[in-house]
Write an enzyme that holds these catalytic residues in place. Structure first.
Site, PDB file in Angstrom:
ATOM      1  N   ASP A  55      88.550  35.885  -5.890  1.00 33.37           N
ATOM      2  CA  ASP A  55      89.553  36.659  -6.621  1.00 33.37           C
ATOM      3  C   ASP A  55      88.843  37.359  -7.771  1.00 33.37           C
ATOM      4  OD1 ASP A  55      92.922  36.371  -6.574  1.00 33.37           O
ATOM      5  OD2 ASP A  55      92.048  37.296  -8.358  1.00 33.37           O
ATOM      6  N   THR A 145     100.408  42.983   3.527  1.00 34.98           N
ATOM      7  CA  THR A 145     101.379  43.828   4.233  1.00 34.98           C
ATOM      8  C   THR A 145     101.091  45.280   3.885  1.00 34.98           C
ATOM      9  OG1 THR A 145     102.996  42.049   4.072  1.00 34.98           O
ATOM     10  CG2 THR A 145     103.840  44.244   4.573  1.00 34.98           C
ATOM     11  N   LYS A 226     105.296  43.588  11.307  1.00 37.15           N
ATOM     12  CA  LYS A 226     105.563  42.961  10.008  1.00 37.15           C
ATOM     13  C   LYS A 226     106.714  43.662   9.292  1.00 37.15           C
ATOM     14  CE  LYS A 226     105.230  40.675   6.223  1.00 37.15           C
ATOM     15  NZ  LYS A 226     105.690  39.314   6.084  1.00 37.15           N
ATOM     16  N   ASN A 230     110.565  42.021   8.519  1.00 36.19           N
ATOM     17  CA  ASN A 230     111.151  41.847   7.189  1.00 36.19           C
ATOM     18  C   ASN A 230     112.390  42.716   7.004  1.00 36.19           C
ATOM     19  OD1 ASN A 230     109.467  39.873   6.387  1.00 36.19           O
ATOM     20  ND2 ASN A 230     108.451  41.002   4.750  1.00 36.19           N
ATOM     21  N   PHE A 271     119.312  33.243   8.104  1.00 36.01           N
ATOM     22  CA  PHE A 271     119.484  34.418   7.247  1.00 36.01           C
ATOM     23  C   PHE A 271     120.924  34.944   7.241  1.00 36.01           C
ATOM     24  CE2 PHE A 271     115.073  33.961   7.234  1.00 36.01           C
ATOM     25  CZ  PHE A 271     114.630  34.549   6.072  1.00 36.01           C
ATOM     26  N   LEU A 272     121.868  34.022   7.364  1.00 35.14           N
ATOM     27  CA  LEU A 272     123.281  34.401   7.269  1.00 35.14           C
ATOM     28  C   LEU A 272     123.946  33.662   6.107  1.00 35.14           C
ATOM     29  CD1 LEU A 272     124.542  34.642  10.984  1.00 35.14           C
ATOM     30  CD2 LEU A 272     124.019  36.501   9.403  1.00 35.14           C
ATOM     31  N   ALA A 274     125.401  33.925   2.618  1.00 36.04           N
ATOM     32  CA  ALA A 274     125.824  34.937   1.633  1.00 36.04           C
ATOM     33  C   ALA A 274     125.408  34.488   0.237  1.00 36.04           C
ATOM     34  CB  ALA A 274     127.328  35.123   1.707  1.00 36.04           C
ATOM     35  N   GLY A 275     125.163  35.434  -0.633  1.00 33.06           N
ATOM     36  CA  GLY A 275     124.757  35.101  -1.997  1.00 33.06           C
ATOM     37  C   GLY A 275     124.658  36.341  -2.847  1.00 33.06           C
ATOM     38  N   CYS A 282     108.439  40.204  -1.327  1.00 31.67           N
ATOM     39  CA  CYS A 282     108.279  40.848  -0.010  1.00 31.67           C
ATOM     40  C   CYS A 282     109.442  41.725   0.418  1.00 31.67           C
ATOM     41  CB  CYS A 282     108.022  39.765   1.044  1.00 31.67           C
ATOM     42  SG  CYS A 282     106.407  39.018   0.849  1.00 31.67           S
TER      43      CYS A 282
HETATM   44  P1  NAD Z   1      99.547  37.818  -5.125  1.00 36.27           P
HETATM   45  O1  NAD Z   1      99.802  38.855  -6.137  1.00 36.27           O
HETATM   46  O2  NAD Z   1     100.102  36.449  -5.331  1.00 36.27           O
HETATM   47  O3  NAD Z   1      97.985  37.665  -4.878  1.00 36.27           O
HETATM   48  C1  NAD Z   1      97.108  38.729  -4.754  1.00 36.27           C
HETATM   49  C2  NAD Z   1      95.773  38.306  -5.356  1.00 36.27           C
HETATM   50  O4  NAD Z   1      94.804  39.285  -5.033  1.00 36.27           O
HETATM   51  C3  NAD Z   1      95.801  38.198  -6.885  1.00 36.27           C
HETATM   52  O5  NAD Z   1      95.345  36.926  -7.270  1.00 36.27           O
HETATM   53  C4  NAD Z   1      94.834  39.309  -7.343  1.00 36.27           C
HETATM   54  O6  NAD Z   1      94.127  38.969  -8.511  1.00 36.27           O
HETATM   55  C5  NAD Z   1      93.909  39.379  -6.138  1.00 36.27           C
HETATM   56  N1  NAD Z   1      93.129  40.598  -6.030  1.00 36.27           N
HETATM   57  C6  NAD Z   1      93.481  41.894  -6.264  1.00 36.27           C
HETATM   58  N2  NAD Z   1      92.447  42.697  -6.023  1.00 36.27           N
HETATM   59  C7  NAD Z   1      91.410  41.923  -5.618  1.00 36.27           C
HETATM   60  C8  NAD Z   1      90.069  42.162  -5.218  1.00 36.27           C
HETATM   61  N3  NAD Z   1      89.572  43.394  -5.177  1.00 36.27           N
HETATM   62  N4  NAD Z   1      89.298  41.112  -4.881  1.00 36.27           N
HETATM   63  C9  NAD Z   1      89.771  39.864  -4.914  1.00 36.27           C
HETATM   64  N5  NAD Z   1      91.024  39.562  -5.282  1.00 36.27           N
HETATM   65  C10 NAD Z   1      91.833  40.591  -5.627  1.00 36.27           C
HETATM   66  O7  NAD Z   1     100.097  38.423  -3.740  1.00 36.27           O
HETATM   67  P2  NAD Z   1     100.678  37.612  -2.490  1.00 36.27           P
HETATM   68  O8  NAD Z   1     102.095  37.242  -2.734  1.00 36.27           O
HETATM   69  O9  NAD Z   1      99.720  36.575  -2.062  1.00 36.27           O
HETATM   70  O10 NAD Z   1     100.703  38.779  -1.400  1.00 36.27           O
HETATM   71  C11 NAD Z   1      99.500  39.293  -0.866  1.00 36.27           C
HETATM   72  C12 NAD Z   1      99.872  40.196   0.301  1.00 36.27           C
HETATM   73  O11 NAD Z   1     100.501  39.435   1.337  1.00 36.27           O
HETATM   74  C13 NAD Z   1     100.859  41.306  -0.055  1.00 36.27           C
HETATM   75  O12 NAD Z   1     100.546  42.448   0.674  1.00 36.27           O
HETATM   76  C14 NAD Z   1     102.196  40.742   0.393  1.00 36.27           C
HETATM   77  O13 NAD Z   1     103.121  41.743   0.704  1.00 36.27           O
HETATM   78  C15 NAD Z   1     101.802  39.970   1.621  1.00 36.27           C
HETATM   79  N6  NAD Z   1     102.688  38.843   1.940  1.00 36.27           N
HETATM   80  C16 NAD Z   1     103.161  38.057   0.949  1.00 36.27           C
HETATM   81  C17 NAD Z   1     103.999  36.972   1.270  1.00 36.27           C
HETATM   82  C18 NAD Z   1     104.566  36.082   0.180  1.00 36.27           C
HETATM   83  O14 NAD Z   1     105.485  35.334   0.470  1.00 36.27           O
HETATM   84  N7  NAD Z   1     104.055  36.129  -1.028  1.00 36.27           N
HETATM   85  C19 NAD Z   1     104.304  36.693   2.607  1.00 36.27           C
HETATM   86  C20 NAD Z   1     103.764  37.511   3.609  1.00 36.27           C
HETATM   87  C21 NAD Z   1     102.948  38.593   3.268  1.00 36.27           C
END
Ligand code: NAD
Length: 461
Positions: A55, A145, A226, A230, A271-272, A274-275, A282
């Site tokens: 990271d 995503t 994907k 969603n 996913f039904l 209500a809220g 996401c």
């Molecule tokens: P997040 O913000 O929790 O984590 C992203 C991480 O990437 C951060 O820690 C950031 O510091 C790091 N980062 C950014 N640039 C970087 C780089 N150049 N090198 C290394 N690290 C870097 O995001 P997330 O919730 O884990 O989501 C990540 C992706 O997965 C998104 O595209 C999201 O849409 C998708 N996604 C998320 C979920 C979910 O429930 N959170 C589920 C499915 C898909």
């Protein structure tokens, strides 16, 4: 089993395959130590792979190297400890590339002001790879995503930077925060989109021990799976929320309606519920990105426009319910129980609580909130008082709104707490409490699509 894309029509539904014996240990890198990256890295280490997580946030990497977990996800800390010998954390991309052959990209792709996905972090990774150079034949696996067409864009960018030996695979992630480990280890399907079958095979091998159905397809189709998934789930939520709103008008109970609908296997019960609308990192951004993607290509996605609008209005409906019971909200003390966008996470991105609290503050109400995990929201919204416990939040409150259906909220001693409130008005934004029990405990109870106090709402399927 594997489901191949069928040129002449829909392919047969994938069937679960029997779990397979672990394949050879792979050297895996994960770029991004967020909710998806960390879960991916830790779960792959639990499958026996050697994993290096990188990271750019020194606080995250520092915490991980000190044995800490920078996010809240049930079970993650224990699994991380159990597999510590196969997990490394680093700020250095060079180190990650040296120690891996398959590199998962799990950086954030937040929405831009236009609603499109912001791909700047993804493209930064490509630039960084070019800067490190080298001629190793890594396979880049996109877990983030990203809009349809991104893979082709990245492929081109890699080629332009002299990285044509680096493979590219789209492998969207479907995990849910709060149940992320189980979702990763027992996925309904693994989607693998590749430009060349060999790269797809290398990724499929990593997942082989899970025994999950594998959908093998092109990169753009994988990207679309994907977004379409969603968007469909978000549509289900907005649909049942509108049914709930009509139920309130006509005296029906949405809980029983949803149960009755869900027993139809063509519909299904998930996913039904209500809220007060969907939030999180996401659904809102992915639905907006798909709408924009369609719009940018010249197609107006009418249905998604409504799904988004219904969701925005739904978050505000609680204000109307509060006004019905309290009149003007200026000077009223409103307790909010739950802040996270859903139970089991500390994620506040697009949480309904933020919209609700913002509206309440704008109406001049005093907002006191409690959440079992989220202890501070001052970086996102100023003016909300955070209580130390639910009793403190409810003390002298004119109304309480259940915003997140945490078990810690549902299991409260509600009869004992009613006496602490100035007025026991209870708005259950997640239909998580028993209306009759709440009415018996002295609350003026109102859910979403349920009749006040549970009158006439009951029923069973
Ligand atoms: P997040 O913000 O929790 O984590 C992203 C991480 O990437 C951060 O820690 C950031 O510091 C790091 N980062 C950014 N640039 C970087 C780089 N150049 N090198 C290394 N690290 C870097 O995001 P997330 O919730 O884990 O989501 C990540 C992706 O997965 C998104 O595209 C999201 O849409 C998708 N996604 C998320 C979920 C979910 O429930 N959170 C589920 C499915 C898909």
């Amino acid at each position: 089993m594997t489901l191949q894309e069928q040129p002449g029509g829909p392919a047969a539904a994938p069937e679960p395959a029997a779990p397979q014996a672990p394949t050879a240990m792979a050297r895996v890198g994960v770029i991004g130590a967020g909710y998806v990256g960390l879960v991916t890295g830790v779960c792959l280490s639990a499958l026996g792979h050697q994993v290096t997580v990188r990271d750019i946030d020194p606080r995250k990497i520092g915490a991980l190297n000190d044995g800490g977990v920078p996010i809240y996800e049930p079970g993650l800390d224990a699994l991380m400890r159990d597999n510590a010998e196969r997990l490394r954390y680093t700020l250095s991309l060079e180190r990650l590339l040296e120690s891996s052959d398959i590199v998962f990209v799990a950086v954030d792709t937040p929405p831009t002001y236009s609603g499109d996905a912001d791909l700047s972090r993804v493209m930064t990774v490509v630039d960084e790879l070019a800067a490190v150079g080298g001629d190793a034949r890594h396979v880049l696996v996109m877990k983030s995503t990203v809009p349809v067409g991104t893979g082709e864009q990245v492929r081109e960018a890699l080629d332009r930077r002299g990285l044509s030996q680096v493979g590219y695979v789209s492998n969207p992630e479907f995990l849910k925060e709060g149940a992320a480990l189980d979702d990763f280890m027992r996925p309904d399907r693994v989607v693998i989109g590749s430009f060349t079958p060999a790269d797809g095979d290398r990724v499929a091998e990593i997942y082989a021990p899970l025994g999950a159905p594998v959908v093998r397809t092109s990169v753009p189709t994988a990207e679309m799976v994907k977004y379409a998934s969603n968007a469909f789930l978000a549509t289900k939520i907005s649909f049942i929320n509108e049914i709930a709103n009509v139920c309130e008008e006509v005296g029906a109970d949405v809980g029983v309606v949803a149960q009755g609908m869900g027993l139809d296997r063509r519909i299904g019960g998930a996913f039904l519920q209500a809220g007060i609308g969907f939030g999180g990192s996401c659904f809102p951004k992915d639905v907006a990105a798909l709408k924009q993607l369609a719009g940018n290509s010249g197609y107006h996605f009418q249905l998604l426009t409504s799904v988004i609008e219904v969701n925005e209005l739904q978050k505000r409906r609680v204000i109307g319910k509060l006004k019905k019971h309290l009149g003007a909200l200026g000077g009223r003390r409103v307790a909010m129980l739950g802040l996270a966008f859903k139970p089991g996470t500390d994620d506040m991105r697009e949480a309904a609580s933020l919209v609700l609290a913002g509206r309440l503050l704008a109406e001049g109400a005093q907002v006191v909130a409690w959440d079992p995990v989220v202890a501070d929201i001052s970086d996102r919204l100023v003016g909300v008082t955070i209580a130390r416990d639910p009793a403190e939040a409810l003390e002298a409150a004119d109304a309480c709104v259940v915003v997140t259906e945490w078990p810690e909220v549902v299991r409260l001693d509600w009869p004992a707490l009613a006496g602490r409130m100035a007025r026991p008005v209870l708005i259950d934004g997640r239909n998580a409490l028993d209306p009759d029990a709440m009415a018996a405990a002295g609350y003026t109870y109102e859910g979403i699509g349920r009749l006040p106090g549970g009158r006439g709402a009951g029923g069973s399927v």
